[in-house]
Each structure stands twice: as C-alpha cells, then as structure tokens.
Write an enzyme that holds these catalytic residues in place. Structure first.
Site, PDB file in Angstrom:
ATOM      1  N   LYS A  22      -3.869   3.400  19.360  1.00 40.42           N
ATOM      2  CA  LYS A  22      -3.186   4.517  19.954  1.00 40.42           C
ATOM      3  C   LYS A  22      -3.741   5.166  18.919  1.00 40.42           C
ATOM      4  O   LYS A  22      -4.194   6.623  18.844  1.00 40.42           O
ATOM      5  CB  LYS A  22      -1.767   4.508  19.849  1.00 40.42           C
ATOM      6  CG  LYS A  22      -1.413   6.324  18.953  1.00 40.42           C
ATOM      7  CD  LYS A  22       0.190   6.084  19.059  1.00 40.42           C
ATOM      8  CE  LYS A  22       0.623   5.428  16.872  1.00 40.42           C
ATOM      9  NZ  LYS A  22       0.276   7.439  16.640  1.00 40.42           N
ATOM     10  N   ASN A  23      -4.532   4.780  17.005  1.00 44.82           N
ATOM     11  CA  ASN A  23      -4.414   6.106  16.225  1.00 44.82           C
ATOM     12  C   ASN A  23      -5.808   6.594  16.506  1.00 44.82           C
ATOM     13  O   ASN A  23      -6.527   7.435  15.651  1.00 44.82           O
ATOM     14  CB  ASN A  23      -3.777   5.223  14.847  1.00 44.82           C
ATOM     15  CG  ASN A  23      -2.333   5.900  14.621  1.00 44.82           C
ATOM     16  OD1 ASN A  23      -1.921   6.470  15.760  1.00 44.82           O
ATOM     17  ND2 ASN A  23      -2.056   5.256  14.394  1.00 44.82           N
ATOM     18  N   CYS A 117       6.611  11.074  13.512  1.00 44.61           N
ATOM     19  CA  CYS A 117       7.135  10.242  13.383  1.00 44.61           C
ATOM     20  C   CYS A 117       7.863  10.539  12.096  1.00 44.61           C
ATOM     21  O   CYS A 117       7.229  11.172  11.241  1.00 44.61           O
ATOM     22  CB  CYS A 117       6.876   8.135  12.579  1.00 44.61           C
ATOM     23  SG  CYS A 117       7.286   7.793  14.307  1.00 44.61           S
ATOM     24  N   ARG A 122       5.217  14.330   4.554  1.00 40.73           N
ATOM     25  CA  ARG A 122       3.297  13.571   4.886  1.00 40.73           C
ATOM     26  C   ARG A 122       3.128  15.038   4.569  1.00 40.73           C
ATOM     27  O   ARG A 122       2.515  16.349   5.672  1.00 40.73           O
ATOM     28  CB  ARG A 122       3.429  13.485   6.520  1.00 40.73           C
ATOM     29  CG  ARG A 122       4.840  12.419   7.026  1.00 40.73           C
ATOM     30  CD  ARG A 122       4.594  11.909   8.161  1.00 40.73           C
ATOM     31  NE  ARG A 122       4.093  11.749   8.737  1.00 40.73           N
ATOM     32  CZ  ARG A 122       2.948  10.683  10.299  1.00 40.73           C
ATOM     33  NH1 ARG A 122       4.763  11.003  10.948  1.00 40.73           N
ATOM     34  NH2 ARG A 122       2.072  10.427   9.784  1.00 40.73           N
ATOM     35  N   ASP A 305       2.242   0.804   9.266  1.00 39.98           N
ATOM     36  CA  ASP A 305       2.451   0.500  10.525  1.00 39.98           C
ATOM     37  C   ASP A 305       3.162  -0.967  10.760  1.00 39.98           C
ATOM     38  O   ASP A 305       3.855  -1.033  12.377  1.00 39.98           O
ATOM     39  CB  ASP A 305       1.204   0.760  11.967  1.00 39.98           C
ATOM     40  CG  ASP A 305       0.840   2.111  10.922  1.00 39.98           C
ATOM     41  OD1 ASP A 305       2.050   2.658  10.392  1.00 39.98           O
ATOM     42  OD2 ASP A 305      -0.189   2.703  11.732  1.00 39.98           O
ATOM     43  N   ARG A 397       5.844   6.495  22.592  1.00 38.94           N
ATOM     44  CA  ARG A 397       5.142   7.173  22.185  1.00 38.94           C
ATOM     45  C   ARG A 397       3.518   6.188  21.763  1.00 38.94           C
ATOM     46  O   ARG A 397       2.296   6.769  21.949  1.00 38.94           O
ATOM     47  CB  ARG A 397       5.153   7.806  20.840  1.00 38.94           C
ATOM     48  CG  ARG A 397       6.227   9.145  21.140  1.00 38.94           C
ATOM     49  CD  ARG A 397       6.426   9.825  19.559  1.00 38.94           C
ATOM     50  NE  ARG A 397       5.236   9.867  19.007  1.00 38.94           N
ATOM     51  CZ  ARG A 397       4.873   9.610  17.622  1.00 38.94           C
ATOM     52  NH1 ARG A 397       6.191   9.351  16.667  1.00 38.94           N
ATOM     53  NH2 ARG A 397       3.999   9.537  17.122  1.00 38.94           N
TER      54      ARG A 397
HETATM   55  C1  EPZ Z   1      -2.027   8.084   9.973  1.00 36.72           C
HETATM   56  O1  EPZ Z   1      -1.244   8.860   9.394  1.00 36.72           O
HETATM   57  C2  EPZ Z   1      -1.104   7.060  11.382  1.00 36.72           C
HETATM   58  N1  EPZ Z   1      -0.870   8.396  12.157  1.00 36.72           N
HETATM   59  C3  EPZ Z   1       0.371   6.762  10.897  1.00 36.72           C
HETATM   60  O2  EPZ Z   1       0.615   5.610  11.704  1.00 36.72           O
HETATM   61  C4  EPZ Z   1      -0.031   5.444   9.760  1.00 36.72           C
HETATM   62  O3  EPZ Z   1       0.554   4.849   9.060  1.00 36.72           O
HETATM   63  C5  EPZ Z   1      -0.976   5.960   8.231  1.00 36.72           C
HETATM   64  O4  EPZ Z   1      -1.909   6.806   8.856  1.00 36.72           O
HETATM   65  C6  EPZ Z   1      -1.373   5.111   7.761  1.00 36.72           C
HETATM   66  O5  EPZ Z   1      -2.310   4.309   7.936  1.00 36.72           O
HETATM   67  C7  EPZ Z   1      -1.904   8.708  13.326  1.00 36.72           C
HETATM   68  O6  EPZ Z   1      -2.990   8.209  13.403  1.00 36.72           O
HETATM   69  C8  EPZ Z   1      -1.931   9.332  13.441  1.00 36.72           C
HETATM   70  P1  EPZ Z   1      -2.093   9.208   6.050  1.00 36.72           P
HETATM   71  P2  EPZ Z   1      -1.242   9.649   8.461  1.00 36.72           P
HETATM   72  O7  EPZ Z   1      -3.065  10.338   6.152  1.00 36.72           O
HETATM   73  O8  EPZ Z   1      -2.891  10.233   8.480  1.00 36.72           O
HETATM   74  C9  EPZ Z   1      -0.708  10.298   1.590  1.00 36.72           C
HETATM   75  C10 EPZ Z   1       1.909   5.087  13.709  1.00 36.72           C
HETATM   76  O9  EPZ Z   1       3.459   4.660  13.419  1.00 36.72           O
HETATM   77  N2  EPZ Z   1      -0.967  12.130   2.207  1.00 36.72           N
HETATM   78  O10 EPZ Z   1      -3.767   8.332   5.771  1.00 36.72           O
HETATM   79  O11 EPZ Z   1      -0.815  10.613   8.673  1.00 36.72           O
HETATM   80  C11 EPZ Z   1       1.086  10.333   2.651  1.00 36.72           C
HETATM   81  O12 EPZ Z   1       1.772  10.895   2.567  1.00 36.72           O
HETATM   82  C12 EPZ Z   1       2.263   5.938  12.384  1.00 36.72           C
HETATM   83  O13 EPZ Z   1       0.925   4.914  14.293  1.00 36.72           O
HETATM   84  C13 EPZ Z   1      -0.726  12.559   0.782  1.00 36.72           C
HETATM   85  O14 EPZ Z   1      -0.588  12.923  -0.104  1.00 36.72           O
HETATM   86  O15 EPZ Z   1      -0.872   8.942   7.377  1.00 36.72           O
HETATM   87  C14 EPZ Z   1       1.090   9.203   2.777  1.00 36.72           C
HETATM   88  O16 EPZ Z   1       1.952   8.863   1.478  1.00 36.72           O
HETATM   89  C15 EPZ Z   1       2.721   6.989  12.024  1.00 36.72           C
HETATM   90  N3  EPZ Z   1      -2.179  14.234   1.441  1.00 36.72           N
HETATM   91  C16 EPZ Z   1      -0.532   8.218   2.774  1.00 36.72           C
HETATM   92  O17 EPZ Z   1      -1.126   9.207   2.047  1.00 36.72           O
HETATM   93  C17 EPZ Z   1      -2.838  14.333   2.352  1.00 36.72           C
HETATM   94  O18 EPZ Z   1      -3.034  15.156   3.007  1.00 36.72           O
HETATM   95  C18 EPZ Z   1      -0.571   8.550   3.985  1.00 36.72           C
HETATM   96  O19 EPZ Z   1      -1.353   9.024   4.591  1.00 36.72           O
HETATM   97  C19 EPZ Z   1      -2.457  13.478   2.881  1.00 36.72           C
HETATM   98  C20 EPZ Z   1      -1.843  12.167   3.112  1.00 36.72           C
END
Ligand code: EPZ
Length: 419
Positions: A22-23, A117, A122, A305, A397
């Site tokens: 998915k991702n 989610c 985020r 995840d 989803r």
């Molecule tokens: C991706 O989300 C995935 N979603 C998430 O999967 C997954 O949990 C996550 O990566 C971590 O592996 C998709 O790929 C669509 P991040 P993403 O940016 O990209 C902080 C699922 O269940 N952060 O890696 O949104 C953030 O707050 C979903 O399939 C910042 O501070 O996650 C978090 O603590 C849910 N500033 C950490 O980084 C930013 O600009 C990781 O977030 C971006 C993120």
C-alpha cells in the site's frame, strides 16, 4: 456501512498470498503523473480503497487511468491541472505526494491539506523544508499547500526527522531539479527504494535509496514505463502476527523476507517458529508464547504500522510486555478496544504496559484506524465467542479482501451490511 462478525477460537493453517505494498503504491501512483510522454503500466497495485482514491484524484487532474484487476495504466500526457482539491484529496494522507509530483513537473502545485489515520499530529514541515531548499515558495492558503518555483535547483537537504513522506516527496520534486540533490538522513523503508526504482524506470537518475544518502541527478523529462510494486511488508507482518496469535502453520507467500527481519526476530524471541524459504515465510505457533519488549523505529527497526497487531498478540502472551511507540504520539486507540475484550493493558504516554492473560473474550469493538482495525480482527480471531467490529472502512483502506484471506486459512469471519 458494514461490519465484521468474527467467531473466534480457530487456528490458522495454509497459504496466504501477500498483495502489493500500500505505502509504495500510494506514492507510485502520484509519481506516475510526472511522465510527460507515454503511459505507465503498474502491476501489483493492491485492491484497497486508498489506491482507488488516489486513482480518482489523478483522474481529476486530467490523467487517463484504467484499472484491470491489480494492473493500473496511467496516461498523464494530458494532465492540465496542478490544483488537487477534491474531497478524495482531503480524505487521505498520501495525497501530499501530489505536491512533489506537480511541483516537479509543472513548478506549481496546489494541494488541499491531507487527511489520513488519526494517530497523532502529522506535520509536513520537513516536506516544506525540502521544497524550499530546492527553490520553491511554499505557503498554506485556505486549507491548501501552495508551492511554486520559477525553477528547482539541486542542493543538499538534511532532514531533521526521519520521514517516509518527506523523503519521497522531496525525491519526487528533486527528480526535475537542475543539477544534483543530496538527501541526508532520509527514511530507508522498502517503499522508499521502490519509489526510487519506479522513478528510475521512468528515466530518473536516483542512487542510494535505502541508504543514509540519496543522490538525485535532475532530469528534464520522464516517460511511461512498466513496473511492478513490491509485496506489502505490513500486510505480511499482520498475517504473521495473526498466525502466531491463533496458532497453526501458515505459509506467508510472495514476501521479501529481508523486509520482515525485525518482525521475524520478535516472533522468534516469543517462541514462534519462523522458516524462510525463498519468497515465503512459514509461521508455526503453538500459541504458548512469552511476552517481549518492543520499540517502534524507522526501518530497519520494528515498524510502527505493526505495533497495533503486535499489542493484540502480546495481550495473550505470558508475563509482562512493554511496547514503546516512538514514531506516533497517539497510536494506542486500539488498547481501549482490546480492554473491552478483557486485555490487561495500561498506557502511559508512549508506553503500553501489557500483562498477558489466558485469552480475550468476544465483544463489540471499533476499528479506530487502519492498523487498529487489523489488531481487532486478530483479537476477534483468538477470542472466545463472537466479536463485532464496526468502522471497518478503515481496514478496507489498507487490507485487500481481509475476511476472504483469513477465511481461506480457517478463520470464521462474516462481512455484514448495517444501517
Ligand atoms: C508513513 O507516514 C506511512 N504512510 C505510515 O503508515 C507510517 O506509519 C509512517 O510512514 C512511518 O513509517 C504512508 O506511507 C502513506 P513519517 P508518514 O513522515 O510519511 C514526524 C499506515 O498505517 N514528521 O515517516 O506520514 C511525524 O510526526 C500509515 O499504513 C515530522 O515531524 O510518516 C512522525 O512522528 C499510518 N515532520 C515521524 O516524523 C514532517 O514533516 C514519521 O512520520 C514529517 C514527519
């Protein structure tokens, strides 16, 4: 609306085929709009509502999108809009990849703020930092991200936090930047590598994805290609958790075992037998498992995840387990639901302290988000009696045909319509 009704207590046995990731798919589909010539034919796109949502969004921008089972063909030559503003855009997280894709191709993007989610704040500051470093002006206007640049110019970008989304998004935009971009402290998840491979198949020049440094030499145009998405690490991990929790012997097929190492290692520590065989992992469990401590971390660490399905498994494993969720601030909503089924879990800030009990008992519960939903399906399959799960649109989803796949392994799950 629909709900799942699960008659629990049956072991799982047999073979399960894992779908495309998915991702990876939700990033590759938006990336396909960067091809100015020819069509992209992308195989192994999972049949889930998130990918269908992205397909509709891309269509709304003017691309021609055609799905035939798991193969999606995208002709983006006729895209005539850089403004993504439909309800679908606001519904899902991955719509933020349109910012990088549109900014790269058209040097202009307007994308309504993404949903997704509810697992804590985020932010997208690291995405914006990357776009600005490439020379774009970015502002938030009337609930949308608006990014514009006369031209994008390659540079060194250091991410302050390891972010999957920011790494992919900035990689998309930098593909069309003049000169060389270096991304430091990038995320290394398997889907980062998959998106880079897809972009390279379209003609991009990206090296080092999956390592500590991604080097991108900007190109002037991309063209259509044929591509197949990698297997879903998280779907595979979920089925592994389920097999361990229900007991039995399950061959989880069409996986890349390397991507599952952190999950396999924890299951082995708990007493599950794991055997790798090519692109298949066999999970054998007696259900007599011992609790362990788990901390979620960016890849190659234990994936956030899988934390929620893992919590269900730990709730019936012997002794005390401590889960430390270090990525998301509010990813324990499933715990309240597990407690309705008798689980003994205390949440303190980002820790879940779990005292293993003999078994759960069926109850009416809610799938509060995607992976929480998967955690509840596993809970229902191990529990005594009947479990009813509502809000299952969250599960749809990200998990293709979940009840069908589990029923083929011996589970007793029915999907029913509700008013
Ligand atoms: C991706 O989300 C995935 N979603 C998430 O999967 C997954 O949990 C996550 O990566 C971590 O592996 C998709 O790929 C669509 P991040 P993403 O940016 O990209 C902080 C699922 O269940 N952060 O890696 O949104 C953030 O707050 C979903 O399939 C910042 O501070 O996650 C978090 O603590 C849910 N500033 C950490 O980084 C930013 O600009 C990781 O977030 C971006 C993120």
């Amino acid at each position: 609306m629909e709900k799942l009704i699960i008659d629990g207590g049956y072991p799982l046995n047999g073979d399960i085929e894992i779908s495309g990731a998915k991702n990876a798919a939700v990033a590759i589909l938006p990336a396909a709009i960067m091809a100015g010539k020819g069509s992209c034919v992308i195989d192994n796109i999972p049949d889930i509502s998130d990918t269908k949502c992205i397909e509709r969004i891309i269509e709304s921008l003017g691309a021609k999108v055609n799905r035939n089972n798991n193969t999606v063909t995208i002709d983006s030559t006729c895209i005539d809009s850089w403004d993504a503003n439909t309800e679908d855009v606001r519904k899902m997280r991955a719509s933020y990849y349109l910012i990088g894709a549109l900014l790269g191709r058209f040097k202009k993007a307007r994308v309504e703020m993404p949903g997704g989610c509810s697992i804590g704040v985020r932010p997208i500051d690291q995405h914006i930092k990357g776009f600005e470093a490439l020379g774009a002006k970015v502002k938030i206007e009337h609930g949308a991200v608006v990014a514009e640049a006369e031209k994008l110019v390659g540079t060194n970008i250091y991410f302050d936090v390891v972010s999957v989304g920011a790494t992919i998004n900035v990689m998309l935009a930098a593909t069309f930047a003049e000169g060389k971009t270096i991304l430091e402290n990038p995320a290394k998840e398997p889907h980062i590598v998959d998106v880079a491979n897809f972009l390279n198949s379209m003609g991009a020049d990206i090296k080092g994805a999956g390592t500590d440094e991604i080097k991108i030499n900007g190109v002037k145009e991309l063209k259509g290609c044929n591509y197949s998405v990698i297997p879903d690490q998280i779907e595979a991990g979920t089925y592994m958790m389920a097999a361990a929790a229900c007991g039995g012997k399950v061959n989880v097929n069409n996986v890349i075992p390397k991507h599952l190492e952190s999950i396999s290692a924890k299951l082995i520590e708990m007493g599950v037998k794991i055997t790798e065989n090519g692109d298949s992992i066999t999970v054998e469990s007696s259900r007599d498992l011992k609790g362990v401590n788990v901390k979620t971390l960016p890849y190659p660490g234990f994936p956030t995840d899988i934390q929620q399905p893992m919590t269900t498994l730990l709730s019936i494993s012997k002794g005390r387990s401590i889960v430390n969720e270090s990525i998301w601030e509010s990813r324990y909503k499933h715990v309240d639901e597990l407690k309705k089924m008798g689980a003994n879990i205390k949440v303190e800030n980002n820790l879940a302290i779990i005292e293993g009990i003999e078994n759960l008992s069926g109850a009416k519960v809610v799938a509060t988000d995607l992976r929480a939903g998967a955690a509840m399906v596993i809970a229902g399959m191990i529990a005594k009696g009947i479990t009813e799960i509502s809000s299952i649109e969250h599960i749809d989803r990200g998990y293709p045909h979940i009840e069908e796949k589990f029923n083929n392994l011996g589970a007793k799950i029915k999907r029913v319509k509700i008013d």
